[in-house]
Write a protein that holds these residues in place. Structure first.
Motif, PDB file in Angstrom:
ATOM      1  N   LEU A 102     -35.943  17.118  43.584  1.00  0.00           N
ATOM      2  CA  LEU A 102     -37.520  17.078  44.059  1.00  0.00           C
ATOM      3  C   LEU A 102     -37.962  18.042  44.331  1.00  0.00           C
ATOM      4  O   LEU A 102     -38.155  19.122  44.983  1.00  0.00           O
ATOM      5  CB  LEU A 102     -37.551  16.054  45.004  1.00  0.00           C
ATOM      6  CG  LEU A 102     -39.028  14.907  45.041  1.00  0.00           C
ATOM      7  CD1 LEU A 102     -39.394  14.345  44.336  1.00  0.00           C
ATOM      8  CD2 LEU A 102     -39.107  14.029  46.700  1.00  0.00           C
ATOM      9  N   LEU A 103     -38.900  18.174  43.717  1.00  0.00           N
ATOM     10  CA  LEU A 103     -40.028  19.292  43.586  1.00  0.00           C
ATOM     11  C   LEU A 103     -41.641  19.216  44.425  1.00  0.00           C
ATOM     12  O   LEU A 103     -42.360  17.957  44.602  1.00  0.00           O
ATOM     13  CB  LEU A 103     -40.904  20.425  42.497  1.00  0.00           C
ATOM     14  CG  LEU A 103     -39.606  20.840  41.774  1.00  0.00           C
ATOM     15  CD1 LEU A 103     -40.562  22.125  40.485  1.00  0.00           C
ATOM     16  CD2 LEU A 103     -38.842  21.836  42.642  1.00  0.00           C
ATOM     17  N   SER A 104     -41.878  19.530  45.624  1.00  0.00           N
ATOM     18  CA  SER A 104     -43.247  19.192  46.409  1.00  0.00           C
ATOM     19  C   SER A 104     -43.706  20.771  46.664  1.00  0.00           C
ATOM     20  O   SER A 104     -44.009  21.820  46.774  1.00  0.00           O
ATOM     21  CB  SER A 104     -42.921  18.944  47.843  1.00  0.00           C
ATOM     22  OG  SER A 104     -42.244  17.981  47.780  1.00  0.00           O
ATOM     23  N   PHE A 105     -44.983  20.413  45.756  1.00  0.00           N
ATOM     24  CA  PHE A 105     -46.587  21.630  46.425  1.00  0.00           C
ATOM     25  C   PHE A 105     -46.886  20.899  47.540  1.00  0.00           C
ATOM     26  O   PHE A 105     -47.672  19.888  47.132  1.00  0.00           O
ATOM     27  CB  PHE A 105     -47.549  21.472  44.974  1.00  0.00           C
ATOM     28  CG  PHE A 105     -46.725  21.582  43.931  1.00  0.00           C
ATOM     29  CD1 PHE A 105     -45.616  22.900  44.009  1.00  0.00           C
ATOM     30  CD2 PHE A 105     -46.866  21.030  42.519  1.00  0.00           C
ATOM     31  CE1 PHE A 105     -45.013  23.502  42.775  1.00  0.00           C
ATOM     32  CE2 PHE A 105     -45.771  21.360  41.396  1.00  0.00           C
ATOM     33  CZ  PHE A 105     -44.971  22.149  41.286  1.00  0.00           C
ATOM     34  N   ARG A 106     -47.130  21.919  48.609  1.00  0.00           N
ATOM     35  CA  ARG A 106     -47.946  21.851  49.999  1.00  0.00           C
ATOM     36  C   ARG A 106     -47.371  20.752  50.678  1.00  0.00           C
ATOM     37  O   ARG A 106     -48.094  19.752  50.533  1.00  0.00           O
ATOM     38  CB  ARG A 106     -49.610  22.031  49.319  1.00  0.00           C
ATOM     39  CG  ARG A 106     -50.056  22.777  48.585  1.00  0.00           C
ATOM     40  CD  ARG A 106     -51.730  22.815  48.215  1.00  0.00           C
ATOM     41  NE  ARG A 106     -52.247  21.955  50.024  1.00  0.00           N
ATOM     42  CZ  ARG A 106     -53.172  21.174  49.578  1.00  0.00           C
ATOM     43  NH1 ARG A 106     -53.929  21.335  48.985  1.00  0.00           N
ATOM     44  NH2 ARG A 106     -53.846  20.812  50.685  1.00  0.00           N
ATOM     45  N   GLY A 107     -46.185  20.816  50.351  1.00  0.00           N
ATOM     46  CA  GLY A 107     -45.550  19.283  50.953  1.00  0.00           C
ATOM     47  C   GLY A 107     -45.742  18.471  50.435  1.00  0.00           C
ATOM     48  O   GLY A 107     -45.404  16.682  50.945  1.00  0.00           O
ATOM     49  N   ALA A 108     -46.402  18.419  49.353  1.00  0.00           N
ATOM     50  CA  ALA A 108     -46.352  16.584  48.564  1.00  0.00           C
ATOM     51  C   ALA A 108     -45.469  16.505  47.423  1.00  0.00           C
ATOM     52  O   ALA A 108     -45.630  17.716  46.946  1.00  0.00           O
ATOM     53  CB  ALA A 108     -47.783  16.438  48.382  1.00  0.00           C
ATOM     54  N   PRO A 109     -44.585  15.841  47.430  1.00  0.00           N
ATOM     55  CA  PRO A 109     -44.093  15.252  45.744  1.00  0.00           C
ATOM     56  C   PRO A 109     -45.201  15.475  45.381  1.00  0.00           C
ATOM     57  O   PRO A 109     -46.247  14.795  44.802  1.00  0.00           O
ATOM     58  CB  PRO A 109     -42.970  13.997  46.774  1.00  0.00           C
ATOM     59  CG  PRO A 109     -43.772  13.634  47.175  1.00  0.00           C
ATOM     60  CD  PRO A 109     -44.339  14.400  48.284  1.00  0.00           C
ATOM     61  N   SER A 165     -39.017   5.836  41.850  1.00  0.00           N
ATOM     62  CA  SER A 165     -39.245   7.392  41.900  1.00  0.00           C
ATOM     63  C   SER A 165     -40.266   7.390  42.210  1.00  0.00           C
ATOM     64  O   SER A 165     -41.386   8.295  42.849  1.00  0.00           O
ATOM     65  CB  SER A 165     -40.004   7.124  40.055  1.00  0.00           C
ATOM     66  OG  SER A 165     -38.604   7.169  38.706  1.00  0.00           O
ATOM     67  N   ALA A 166     -41.473   6.292  42.034  1.00  0.00           N
ATOM     68  CA  ALA A 166     -42.789   5.894  43.106  1.00  0.00           C
ATOM     69  C   ALA A 166     -42.176   6.411  44.875  1.00  0.00           C
ATOM     70  O   ALA A 166     -43.008   7.283  45.106  1.00  0.00           O
ATOM     71  CB  ALA A 166     -43.063   3.983  42.828  1.00  0.00           C
ATOM     72  N   ALA A 167     -41.069   5.534  45.207  1.00  0.00           N
ATOM     73  CA  ALA A 167     -40.707   5.908  47.054  1.00  0.00           C
ATOM     74  C   ALA A 167     -41.218   7.335  46.561  1.00  0.00           C
ATOM     75  O   ALA A 167     -41.535   7.928  47.608  1.00  0.00           O
ATOM     76  CB  ALA A 167     -39.474   5.311  47.069  1.00  0.00           C
ATOM     77  N   LEU A 168     -39.788   8.019  46.025  1.00  0.00           N
ATOM     78  CA  LEU A 168     -39.800   9.696  46.328  1.00  0.00           C
ATOM     79  C   LEU A 168     -40.804   9.819  45.741  1.00  0.00           C
ATOM     80  O   LEU A 168     -41.096  11.834  46.493  1.00  0.00           O
ATOM     81  CB  LEU A 168     -38.622   9.889  45.015  1.00  0.00           C
ATOM     82  CG  LEU A 168     -37.366   9.175  45.625  1.00  0.00           C
ATOM     83  CD1 LEU A 168     -36.544   9.243  43.835  1.00  0.00           C
ATOM     84  CD2 LEU A 168     -36.752  10.334  46.362  1.00  0.00           C
ATOM     85  N   LEU A 169     -41.656   9.775  45.315  1.00  0.00           N
ATOM     86  CA  LEU A 169     -43.061  10.864  45.143  1.00  0.00           C
ATOM     87  C   LEU A 169     -44.210   9.777  45.725  1.00  0.00           C
ATOM     88  O   LEU A 169     -45.597  10.576  45.577  1.00  0.00           O
ATOM     89  CB  LEU A 169     -43.593  10.546  43.162  1.00  0.00           C
ATOM     90  CG  LEU A 169     -42.395  11.392  42.434  1.00  0.00           C
ATOM     91  CD1 LEU A 169     -42.983  11.317  41.218  1.00  0.00           C
ATOM     92  CD2 LEU A 169     -42.867  12.913  42.693  1.00  0.00           C
ATOM     93  N   GLY A 170     -44.259   9.528  46.720  1.00  0.00           N
ATOM     94  CA  GLY A 170     -44.473   8.885  47.512  1.00  0.00           C
ATOM     95  C   GLY A 170     -46.211   8.266  47.384  1.00  0.00           C
ATOM     96  O   GLY A 170     -46.955   8.257  47.293  1.00  0.00           O
TER      97      GLY A 170
END
Lengths: 262, 262
Positions: A153-160, A216-221
């Motif tokens: 999982l890649l996150s930018f500014r803490g957001a996945p 996937s939705a859960a992981l990506l918030g």
DNA sequence: GAGTGGTCTAGACCACTGA
DNA sequence: CAGTGGTCTAGACCACTCG
């Protein structure tokens, strides 16, 4: 590669350039093209390693017994293919994923607004498994061959933002673990290059819009059913040999996939 | 462009290459780069028209008072930019959208399976309207300027796949009507080229996944909320001047957006 | 065969880098 | 300063197209 009969050196030292031609085809291959093939072989065999400088144009001209101009044309073509990088006054260097300022040579996702924080990676999974039929076909493997499947999982500014599923031939990536992935600083393809000697040259992507499944939705918030970009990437190493299949799910709420047409 | 002092012709006839450099920058520009600028101007001013042959390398060398090799390098660069097309034994031709075998130079959508039927286009709408603020900004227009908005539906094998909304500066496309669009055979950019003298050189796309709204879903024959590819394209003509903004909604149930990374 | 682009050479000089 | 890539030239010959 004798001079004196410049353009007539027809495939004396070189296999026909691409797919086997019809029998009547002369398959003429210019000198610089043959040089390019030889130099690509030197890259592939590790004579010149990623990040290092290759010999100067003059040295190569002597080695291949051609003029500097011909070597130059071969290098130009290889630089256009992103195999080499020229730096005036310094030399010509083997391209590398390891020191790339822009990790975005292959990840084409851009933020809508200027990004403030950095990138964080979380490796969720790294497992060995037999290659499913479709995967085996894509990677040119036997169905019995083992593969490694990485999920991250890649996150930018803490957001996945990006959920990647990555499949690799186990034979080429012996000893790849989630821990080694986590500990490595820099782009994943840099690790592949330095630790496993596998250099990604080129890739093809197939992009679709899909609805997020529960997991996937859960992981990506996100809510299940949210639209996501599905990016299926097949990456090739020297000789157009496929060595990685990757399926990314990109959340495009605050980012977009950038492409340039010309 | 005098020979005898080859590489020292520093911006004598040429504006600095790109953004204004810092005052201390010498802004050295090689000869072939200057030739390229002059030749691009000839294209832009219509001296050489799309599909036509330009003068031979020898003729151009005489005209610009440089060697054939220098002209060659300029042409090579322009061919790499898709401005010109070289054909050995025949000549060098101005690139054109009008006769492109592949209409898929800019539309990167591919069918999952081999396509049987052909492409059909339906123009839903073609209206004049003032440029909304955001559009005016993208196309470098004044908010008071008029634009033309075209809406069209592309179908493959009879099934609707692409819904495009296209905005154009009215000033450049005087007299564009749905009827003229419908009657024209061939790619839209071919019509722009032959009828309005506007040639698309380059484009940037921003791709996202979105949920279909009611209206779009109905036109594409899908359920509302279905995931769609949203492709926002800004197209540029000579001098990187933006002249079209387009927003496409692609149904990716049986097609995918193809991209090549290198 | 004439005309086009494509390849190759040899040599000169320029721009840039780093010791 | 020496060494690198970058530009430019002049001339030869090759591959391709078409009349």
């Amino acid at each position: 590669m004798q001079s004196g009969m410049p353009a007539s050196a027809t495939s004396s030292m070189l296999a026909p350039p691409a797919a086997a031609e019809a029998a009547d085809s002369p398959a003429f291959s210019p000198l610089y093209q043959q040089i390019k093939t030889l130099m690509t072989r030197s890259l592939q065999q590790g004579e010149w390693r990623p990040g290092e400088a290759i010999p100067s144009e003059m040295d190569l001209a002597v080695r291949f017994k051609v003029s500097q101009g011909t070597v130059r044309k071969a290098i130009d073509a290889m630089a256009a293919d992103n195999l080499l990088v020229r730096r005036q006054g310094k030399g010509t260097f083997v391209a590398t994923h390891a020191e790339e300022k822009i990790q975005f040579r292959f990840l084409r996702l851009m933020p809508d607004a200027a990004e403030l924080g950095g990138t964080t990676r979380r490796f969720i999974d790294c497992q060995r498994q037999r290659a499913p039929a479709e995967l085996a076909r894509a990677l040119n493997l036997k169905p019995s061959d083992a593969t490694i499947r990485v999920r991250r999982l890649l996150s930018f500014r803490g957001a996945p933002v990006v959920l990647d599923d990555i499949w690799l031939p186990a034979q080429l990536f012996k000893g790849l673990t989630a821990e080694r992935l986590s500990n490595y600083r820099g782009p994943m393809y840099g690790l592949f290059e330095t630790e496993f000697g596998v250099r990604m040259i080129r890739a093809e992507e197939k992009i679709r819009a899909v609805a997020a499944d529960e997991a996937s939705a859960a992981l990506l918030g996100l809510a299940a059913g949210s639209p996501l970009l599905s990016v299926e990437r097949l990456s090739m190493t020297y000789g157009d040999r496929p060595v990685e299949l990757r399926r990314g799910l990109y959340s495009t709420a605050a980012h977009y996939y950038r492409n340039e047409l010309s």
